[in-house]
Design a protein around this motif. Sequence first.
Motif, PDB file in Angstrom:
ATOM      1  N   GLY A   1       0.972  -1.161  -0.106  1.00 47.40           N
ATOM      2  CA  GLY A   1      -0.118  -0.083  -0.045  1.00 47.40           C
ATOM      3  C   GLY A   1       0.727   1.270  -0.014  1.00 47.40           C
ATOM      4  N   LYS A   2       2.009   1.285  -0.670  1.00 51.19           N
ATOM      5  CA  LYS A   2       2.988   2.240  -0.393  1.00 51.19           C
ATOM      6  C   LYS A   2       2.950   2.865  -1.525  1.00 51.19           C
ATOM      7  N   LEU A   3       2.845   2.484  -2.888  1.00 53.82           N
ATOM      8  CA  LEU A   3       3.016   2.728  -4.061  1.00 53.82           C
ATOM      9  C   LEU A   3       1.830   2.642  -4.980  1.00 53.82           C
ATOM     10  N   ASP A   4       1.432   3.673  -5.402  1.00 59.35           N
ATOM     11  CA  ASP A   4       0.180   3.639  -6.607  1.00 59.35           C
ATOM     12  C   ASP A   4       0.924   3.781  -7.855  1.00 59.35           C
ATOM     13  N   LEU A   5       0.767   2.623  -8.823  1.00 57.97           N
ATOM     14  CA  LEU A   5       1.323   2.530 -10.004  1.00 57.97           C
ATOM     15  C   LEU A   5       0.695   3.682 -11.140  1.00 57.97           C
ATOM     16  N   GLY A   6      -0.354   4.115 -10.829  1.00 54.19           N
ATOM     17  CA  GLY A   6      -0.937   5.244 -11.451  1.00 54.19           C
ATOM     18  C   GLY A   6      -0.896   6.587 -11.030  1.00 54.19           C
ATOM     19  N   ARG A   7      -0.129   6.814 -10.260  1.00 55.33           N
ATOM     20  CA  ARG A   7       0.042   8.201  -9.799  1.00 55.33           C
ATOM     21  C   ARG A   7       1.454   8.659 -10.172  1.00 55.33           C
ATOM     22  N   PRO A   8       1.539  10.132 -10.400  1.00 62.47           N
ATOM     23  CA  PRO A   8       2.669  10.487 -11.073  1.00 62.47           C
ATOM     24  C   PRO A   8       3.926  10.261 -10.224  1.00 62.47           C
ATOM     25  N   VAL A   9       5.090   9.840 -10.989  1.00 63.03           N
ATOM     26  CA  VAL A   9       6.016   9.659 -10.173  1.00 63.03           C
ATOM     27  C   VAL A   9       6.641  10.905  -9.472  1.00 63.03           C
ATOM     28  N   SER A  10       6.224  11.969 -10.133  1.00 60.90           N
ATOM     29  CA  SER A  10       6.793  13.209  -9.327  1.00 60.90           C
ATOM     30  C   SER A  10       6.136  13.676  -8.044  1.00 60.90           C
ATOM     31  N   ASP A  11       5.115  12.855  -7.843  1.00 60.54           N
ATOM     32  CA  ASP A  11       4.350  12.870  -6.497  1.00 60.54           C
ATOM     33  C   ASP A  11       5.260  12.422  -5.410  1.00 60.54           C
TER      34      ASP A  11
END
Length: 589
Positions: A134-144
């Motif tokens: 639950g630490k990484l959302d693959l669809g969230r911008p990497v810059s976040d």
Amino acid sequence: MSQRMTRRQLMAGGARAAVALGALKSLGASEASASESRVSVQTLTPSSVSSERGLKFRAAFALLDEFIERHMKDAGAPGMTLTVADREGLLRASVHGLADTKARERVRLDTLFQIGSISKSFVALALLQLRDEGKLDLGRPVSDYLPWLRVKTSHAPFTTHHLLTHTSGLPGGISFLVRAPGDEIWAAYAPGEHFVYSNPGYEILGRLLEAIDGRPFAVALRERVLRPLGMRASEPVITHDARRRMATGYAPLYDDRPFLRGGPLAEAAWVEMTNAAGSVASTPADMASYLAMILSRGRTARGSRLVSEESFSLFVKPAVEAPFRGEPAHYAYGVWVSDRDGHALVRHTGGMVAFSSAFYADLTDGVAAFASVNANLAGYRPVAVTRYALDVLSASLAGKELPAAPASPAPPEVVKNAAAYAGTFTSPAGKKLVLEAAGDRLMLLHAGERVVLQQTAPDRFVVPHADFALFTLGFGREAGRVVEAWHGADWFAGAGYAGAREFTHPKEWEGFVGHYRSESPWFGSARVVLRKGKLWLGGEQELAPVSGNVFRPAAPAWSPERVSFEALMGGRATRLNLSGNDFFRVTTP
């Protein structure tokens, strides 16, 4: 990682460029190193495999050993490791040839080989663990996650998914962190639109793993992937600490010209590698544990899961169409996937400055193979070995007749339809290029000699003569008929050529022509020539102007690669930058 990134591959943002540049060199090595393979085979077969589990493969192993001996001589491989595995783990590990040709040291079962871009799948699995936690959302911008990351783009930001699948819009190359123009990176197209194999993308993923995990990349990869799989002999990064355990690597003696099959090799420069795009070094037994985990869909030999079933499904889910060495396939997360006759295949290759590797896994039959060679032979990967290993293993499981080994490649002097290239070609200045065909041999008449050409790709040849050493000899066609030829800056029209014969170009482009060098062992030379009113990188890749002194590959138009000519002195560029990597003008041709 990819091989030495000069004119051959750095610009391979599209299929046309990859074909034109990647095929410039063929295999080669010294006869002495290849001839050692028969007397140096060592094998490791677990006791569990000597029982019923392994008996069925005995004939297959014998065929593999025979094929590898011949293949190493054909390819010019100094040494090789081969691992075959099933879902339970190692079936057999074998080592062949020399780890050090000068000292005549043989490859041992504990010798480390660099696996190159196969490391990308290790990174993908570590990131999928973060997803499971639950630490990484693959669809969230990497810059976040990486607020320091500055990306010049007019499109939406790319996500982890885009980086994992090489669809972010970033260039290929080796590393953005060498020196990106303006100290920023760029994305040339909307995320998800195109596939461009991007090493910098995986370098960023390594930084992402560090940022979320909270530990250095090497520690995170060891603890998340290597240690749970029992890969205790493997290294997550390539450093001097592991050098004594590693095979000596080899590369072509000359890094600035097409490589002739059978040409001389030299010990390659040592390179520390901590870039997540290709940092892992391993032994054949350790790689068996990795292959078994893939065959078991993320489950380790101890029965625990490296990643969840849901995350493993994402790992092998086709994301974007991307041919695998000319075969139909899709890229997923750090691996190529495809279906061949109802068999689900997972595969990847790896190329380093001085190593070449490949793995194939058949999820349907539950068998897999990994091979690695301690040489960079200009585009070579031991795919033929791993593919044949799967074929004989699958046939053994099915109780079928074992397939014959692939035939040796035809000598490069053998040219199909050699007569199609015969004739006289003339430059605008009256210079002649005369070619003759004799059966399946094509010869150039030059300086009183008949020089036999060596074919490296369709309509591309190496001319083994000092006057033609720096570029390939290429031919162009109209309506299927050969009508023109070129070599570096020289262009020649054939009897059937009906196009323009006079060409113009902007005067300032003449200051971009020349020989540029990078002393990084990844790169070597980049030569820029003017031909038919256009600039060409390496004599093969046509450059199209973007603005001022900045160019891109002429095709595809969306290519993210950039070539900039910089630090002009008296109208002449003294530095060339290829997608963030510097080359400096030298005075040699």
